[in-house]
Design a protein around this motif. Sequence first.
Motif, mmCIF file in Angstrom:
data_model
loop_
_atom_site.group_PDB
_atom_site.id
_atom_site.type_symbol
_atom_site.label_atom_id
_atom_site.label_comp_id
_atom_site.label_asym_id
_atom_site.label_seq_id
_atom_site.Cartn_x
_atom_site.Cartn_y
_atom_site.Cartn_z
ATOM 1 N N LEU A 101 0.847 -1.188 0.000
ATOM 2 C CA LEU A 101 0.000 0.000 0.000
ATOM 3 C C LEU A 101 0.882 1.237 0.000
ATOM 4 O O LEU A 101 1.872 1.298 0.738
ATOM 5 N N SER A 109 -5.486 -2.387 4.985
ATOM 6 C CA SER A 109 -6.507 -3.227 4.377
ATOM 7 C C SER A 109 -6.475 -4.621 4.977
ATOM 8 O O SER A 109 -5.465 -5.046 5.555
ATOM 9 N N PHE A 130 -7.566 -5.605 -3.120
ATOM 10 C CA PHE A 130 -7.708 -4.412 -2.294
ATOM 11 C C PHE A 130 -9.044 -3.741 -2.535
ATOM 12 O O PHE A 130 -9.680 -3.242 -1.620
ATOM 13 N N TYR A 145 -6.572 -5.323 10.629
ATOM 14 C CA TYR A 145 -6.048 -5.084 9.291
ATOM 15 C C TYR A 145 -4.704 -5.795 9.104
ATOM 16 O O TYR A 145 -3.872 -5.814 9.995
ATOM 17 N N CYS A 197 -2.882 4.113 5.707
ATOM 18 C CA CYS A 197 -3.956 3.325 5.143
ATOM 19 C C CYS A 197 -3.688 1.851 5.448
ATOM 20 O O CYS A 197 -2.541 1.444 5.635
ATOM 21 N N LYS A 200 -11.103 -1.940 4.169
ATOM 22 C CA LYS A 200 -9.906 -1.117 4.288
ATOM 23 C C LYS A 200 -10.226 0.155 5.058
ATOM 24 O O LYS A 200 -11.409 0.504 5.222
#
Length: 128
Positions: A3, A97, A28, A115, A95, A33
């Motif tokens: 990412l 996911s 993704f 995550y 971020c 996410k």
Amino acid sequence: VQLQASGGGLVQAGGSLRLSCAASARTFSSNAKGWFRQAPGKEREFVAAINTGGRGTYYADSVKGRFTISGDNAKNTMYLQMNSLKPEDTAIYYCASRGSPNRMILSDVGTASTYDYWGQGTLVTVSS
């Protein structure tokens, strides 16, 4: 899955920024996410998330009404539109996911350990 977060910068209070998170894997787009942030001297905290298949968005109370999470499946990218920024929004934004396509239950949405993959972070600085 790799990412790559981008879009951070310096902005005045009341301004806007849009963060992007580009992923290396097609999964993704469909998997759950989210975005987290960590301010200096503080623990990482949940900001926003979008559930599997885009079904359901969730926000921390501190950003509700100001931030919007979204995804572009064609570009395999997630966004965080941040409006009416405040100095207390200053942080490194990450971020993340999930690796599984399973839908998150509500209690998992804001939990970092939920995550599996994380980006490197992008710094957002809001001046007063």
